[in-house]
Scaffold this motif. Structure first.
Motif, PDB file in Angstrom:
ATOM      1  N   ARG A 108       0.452  -1.314   0.444  1.00 32.10           N
ATOM      2  CA  ARG A 108      -0.015  -0.070   0.037  1.00 32.10           C
ATOM      3  C   ARG A 108       1.041   1.347  -0.171  1.00 32.10           C
ATOM      4  NH1 ARG A 108      -2.541  -0.819   4.685  1.00 32.10           N
ATOM      5  NH2 ARG A 108      -1.140   0.580   5.936  1.00 32.10           N
ATOM      6  N   GLN A 109       1.885   1.280   0.367  1.00 30.28           N
ATOM      7  CA  GLN A 109       2.455   2.328   0.861  1.00 30.28           C
ATOM      8  C   GLN A 109       3.469   3.053  -0.626  1.00 30.28           C
ATOM      9  OE1 GLN A 109       5.106   1.751   4.396  1.00 30.28           O
ATOM     10  NE2 GLN A 109       3.751   2.034   6.170  1.00 30.28           N
ATOM     11  N   ARG A 110       3.759   1.867  -1.264  1.00 30.11           N
ATOM     12  CA  ARG A 110       4.357   1.555  -3.039  1.00 30.11           C
ATOM     13  C   ARG A 110       3.945   2.445  -3.648  1.00 30.11           C
ATOM     14  NH1 ARG A 110       8.064  -3.873  -3.692  1.00 30.11           N
ATOM     15  NH2 ARG A 110       9.142  -1.836  -5.351  1.00 30.11           N
ATOM     16  N   VAL A 111       2.541   1.995  -3.098  1.00 35.43           N
ATOM     17  CA  VAL A 111       1.337   2.391  -4.499  1.00 35.43           C
ATOM     18  C   VAL A 111       1.249   3.829  -4.239  1.00 35.43           C
ATOM     19  CG1 VAL A 111      -0.714   2.563  -5.523  1.00 35.43           C
ATOM     20  CG2 VAL A 111       0.351  -0.326  -5.205  1.00 35.43           C
ATOM     21  N   GLU A 112       1.008   4.270  -2.911  1.00 34.03           N
ATOM     22  CA  GLU A 112       0.178   5.329  -2.061  1.00 34.03           C
ATOM     23  C   GLU A 112       2.551   6.123  -3.105  1.00 34.03           C
ATOM     24  OE1 GLU A 112       0.226   5.646   1.156  1.00 34.03           O
ATOM     25  OE2 GLU A 112      -2.324   4.908   1.219  1.00 34.03           O
ATOM     26  N   ALA A 113       3.258   5.729  -2.484  1.00 30.84           N
ATOM     27  CA  ALA A 113       3.986   7.092  -2.941  1.00 30.84           C
ATOM     28  C   ALA A 113       3.959   6.994  -4.596  1.00 30.84           C
ATOM     29  CB  ALA A 113       5.695   6.306  -2.533  1.00 30.84           C
ATOM     30  N   LEU A 114       3.874   5.724  -5.332  1.00 30.73           N
ATOM     31  CA  LEU A 114       4.083   5.672  -6.823  1.00 30.73           C
ATOM     32  C   LEU A 114       2.962   6.752  -7.328  1.00 30.73           C
ATOM     33  CD1 LEU A 114       5.183   4.614  -9.232  1.00 30.73           C
ATOM     34  CD2 LEU A 114       3.035   3.260  -9.386  1.00 30.73           C
ATOM     35  N   ILE A 115       1.717   6.660  -7.135  1.00 29.57           N
ATOM     36  CA  ILE A 115       0.431   7.414  -7.031  1.00 29.57           C
ATOM     37  C   ILE A 115       1.432   9.605  -6.966  1.00 29.57           C
ATOM     38  CG2 ILE A 115      -1.679   8.642  -7.174  1.00 29.57           C
ATOM     39  CD1 ILE A 115      -2.594   5.442  -6.344  1.00 29.57           C
ATOM     40  N   VAL A 116       1.381   9.118  -5.816  1.00 26.82           N
ATOM     41  CA  VAL A 116       2.504  10.525  -5.498  1.00 26.82           C
ATOM     42  C   VAL A 116       3.117  11.503  -6.414  1.00 26.82           C
ATOM     43  CG1 VAL A 116       3.703  11.767  -4.284  1.00 26.82           C
ATOM     44  CG2 VAL A 116       1.809  10.939  -2.998  1.00 26.82           C
ATOM     45  N   GLN A 117       4.502  10.322  -6.930  1.00 27.95           N
ATOM     46  CA  GLN A 117       5.501  10.517  -7.675  1.00 27.95           C
ATOM     47  C   GLN A 117       5.189  11.196  -8.762  1.00 27.95           C
ATOM     48  OE1 GLN A 117       7.992   7.034  -8.681  1.00 27.95           O
ATOM     49  NE2 GLN A 117       9.130   7.740 -10.485  1.00 27.95           N
ATOM     50  N   LEU A 118       4.415   9.795  -9.531  1.00 29.84           N
ATOM     51  CA  LEU A 118       3.571   9.902 -11.102  1.00 29.84           C
ATOM     52  C   LEU A 118       2.196  11.626 -11.345  1.00 29.84           C
ATOM     53  CD1 LEU A 118       2.166   5.660 -11.476  1.00 29.84           C
ATOM     54  CD2 LEU A 118       4.230   7.166 -12.584  1.00 29.84           C
ATOM     55  N   ALA A 119       2.124  11.817  -9.841  1.00 32.50           N
ATOM     56  CA  ALA A 119       1.246  12.930 -10.191  1.00 32.50           C
ATOM     57  C   ALA A 119       2.186  14.193 -10.309  1.00 32.50           C
ATOM     58  CB  ALA A 119       0.693  13.389  -9.018  1.00 32.50           C
ATOM     59  N   GLY A 120       3.539  14.119 -10.365  1.00 32.67           N
ATOM     60  CA  GLY A 120       4.568  15.349 -10.457  1.00 32.67           C
ATOM     61  C   GLY A 120       5.065  15.094 -11.555  1.00 32.67           C
ATOM     62  N   LYS A 121       5.327  13.539 -11.992  1.00 37.97           N
ATOM     63  CA  LYS A 121       6.304  13.865 -13.354  1.00 37.97           C
ATOM     64  C   LYS A 121       6.180  13.014 -14.288  1.00 37.97           C
ATOM     65  CE  LYS A 121      10.286  12.799  -9.970  1.00 37.97           C
ATOM     66  NZ  LYS A 121      10.685  12.906  -9.989  1.00 37.97           N
ATOM     67  N   PRO A 122       6.171  12.586 -15.167  1.00 40.15           N
ATOM     68  CA  PRO A 122       5.473  13.308 -16.799  1.00 40.15           C
ATOM     69  C   PRO A 122       5.679  11.385 -17.411  1.00 40.15           C
ATOM     70  CG  PRO A 122       7.626  13.633 -17.397  1.00 40.15           C
ATOM     71  CD  PRO A 122       7.285  13.939 -16.043  1.00 40.15           C
ATOM     72  N   LYS A 123       6.425  10.807 -16.853  1.00 47.06           N
ATOM     73  CA  LYS A 123       7.131   9.415 -16.704  1.00 47.06           C
ATOM     74  C   LYS A 123       7.481   8.301 -15.801  1.00 47.06           C
ATOM     75  CE  LYS A 123       6.042   9.091 -21.612  1.00 47.06           C
ATOM     76  NZ  LYS A 123       4.476   8.542 -22.053  1.00 47.06           N
ATOM     77  N   VAL A 124       7.267   7.495 -15.775  1.00 50.06           N
ATOM     78  CA  VAL A 124       7.390   6.549 -14.703  1.00 50.06           C
ATOM     79  C   VAL A 124       9.258   6.862 -14.926  1.00 50.06           C
ATOM     80  CG1 VAL A 124       5.914   4.858 -14.179  1.00 50.06           C
ATOM     81  CG2 VAL A 124       7.520   3.799 -16.067  1.00 50.06           C
ATOM     82  N   GLU A 125      10.413   6.583 -13.203  1.00 48.87           N
ATOM     83  CA  GLU A 125      11.399   7.065 -13.955  1.00 48.87           C
ATOM     84  C   GLU A 125      11.625   5.394 -14.101  1.00 48.87           C
ATOM     85  OE1 GLU A 125      13.124   8.637  -9.767  1.00 48.87           O
ATOM     86  OE2 GLU A 125      11.467  10.317 -10.441  1.00 48.87           O
ATOM     87  N   SER A 126      11.700   4.641 -13.911  1.00 51.78           N
ATOM     88  CA  SER A 126      12.512   2.942 -14.282  1.00 51.78           C
ATOM     89  C   SER A 126      10.477   2.617 -14.275  1.00 51.78           C
ATOM     90  CB  SER A 126      12.317   2.341 -12.708  1.00 51.78           C
ATOM     91  OG  SER A 126      12.373   1.027 -13.167  1.00 51.78           O
ATOM     92  N   PRO A 127      11.166   1.082 -15.368  1.00 48.39           N
ATOM     93  CA  PRO A 127       9.626   1.118 -16.394  1.00 48.39           C
ATOM     94  C   PRO A 127      10.035  -0.517 -15.391  1.00 48.39           C
ATOM     95  CG  PRO A 127      10.929   1.976 -17.812  1.00 48.39           C
ATOM     96  CD  PRO A 127      11.695   2.492 -16.189  1.00 48.39           C
ATOM     97  N   GLU A 128      11.070  -1.146 -14.922  1.00 47.78           N
ATOM     98  CA  GLU A 128      10.844  -1.900 -14.212  1.00 47.78           C
ATOM     99  C   GLU A 128      10.550  -2.727 -12.907  1.00 47.78           C
ATOM    100  OE1 GLU A 128      13.469  -0.283 -15.636  1.00 47.78           O
ATOM    101  OE2 GLU A 128      13.791  -1.438 -17.338  1.00 47.78           O
ATOM    102  N   GLU A 129      10.830  -1.399 -12.130  1.00 52.29           N
ATOM    103  CA  GLU A 129      10.145  -0.963 -10.718  1.00 52.29           C
ATOM    104  C   GLU A 129       8.946  -1.122 -10.824  1.00 52.29           C
ATOM    105  OE1 GLU A 129       9.524  -0.487  -6.700  1.00 52.29           O
ATOM    106  OE2 GLU A 129      10.724  -1.356  -7.860  1.00 52.29           O
TER     107      GLU A 129
END
Length: 141
Positions: A108-129
């Motif tokens: 849950r914490q990883r997904v929440e952090a991912l959503i916060v990260q993606l809200a502020g960035k144009p693409k995922v930083e690490s497609p593998e992650e």
């Protein structure tokens, strides 16, 4: 691998908060519609943001993204991940959904952090992650 197969993830902000019954109506409609289109995927809604993965024939996924782009319930729609020729993660799950609060705390914490990260960035930083998190989410369904 089929190059015509596309995995596409996007994040968007809801224009209005979704109540649980509205969310379940959306999921029900999406499952029926995606089944008819030959699409699979998953949806996460958290803190006013949607994170969705769509999988299927590229023209069908692209057409659905155009429709989502016109949907007044979404703003700030950003494609954050695209991969052609991949194996489906969600297969026959036409629209998997699970309340984020029911995930294991670490995920849950990883997904929440991912959503916060993606809200502020144009693409995922690490497609593998990103794919690793999706696979972990798949195991929770």
């Amino acid at each position: 691998m089929d190059p015509a197969f596309l995995q596409l993830a996007y994040i968007s902000r809801a224009t209005e908060p979704f109540e649980e019954d509205e969310l379940f109506q959306l999921i029900d409609h999406s499952q029926k519609s995606n089944k008819a289109r030959g699409l699979s995927g998953m949806l996460v809604y958290n803190s006013g943001y949607f994170l969705q993965l769509l999988e299927g024939p590229a023209p069908t996924v692209e057409a659905l993204m155009e429709k989502i782009g016109r949907d007044p319930r979404h703003v700030e729609i950003k494609r954050v991940f695209e991969k052609r020729g991949a194996q489906p993660i969600f297969g026959s799950w036409y629209m998997a959904y699970k309340n984020l609060s029911t995930f294991k705390p670490a995920l849950r914490q990883r997904v929440e952090a991912l959503i916060v990260q993606l809200a502020g960035k144009p693409k995922v930083e690490s497609p593998e992650e990103f794919m690793k998190v999706l696979q972990m989410m798949r195991q929770e369904f």
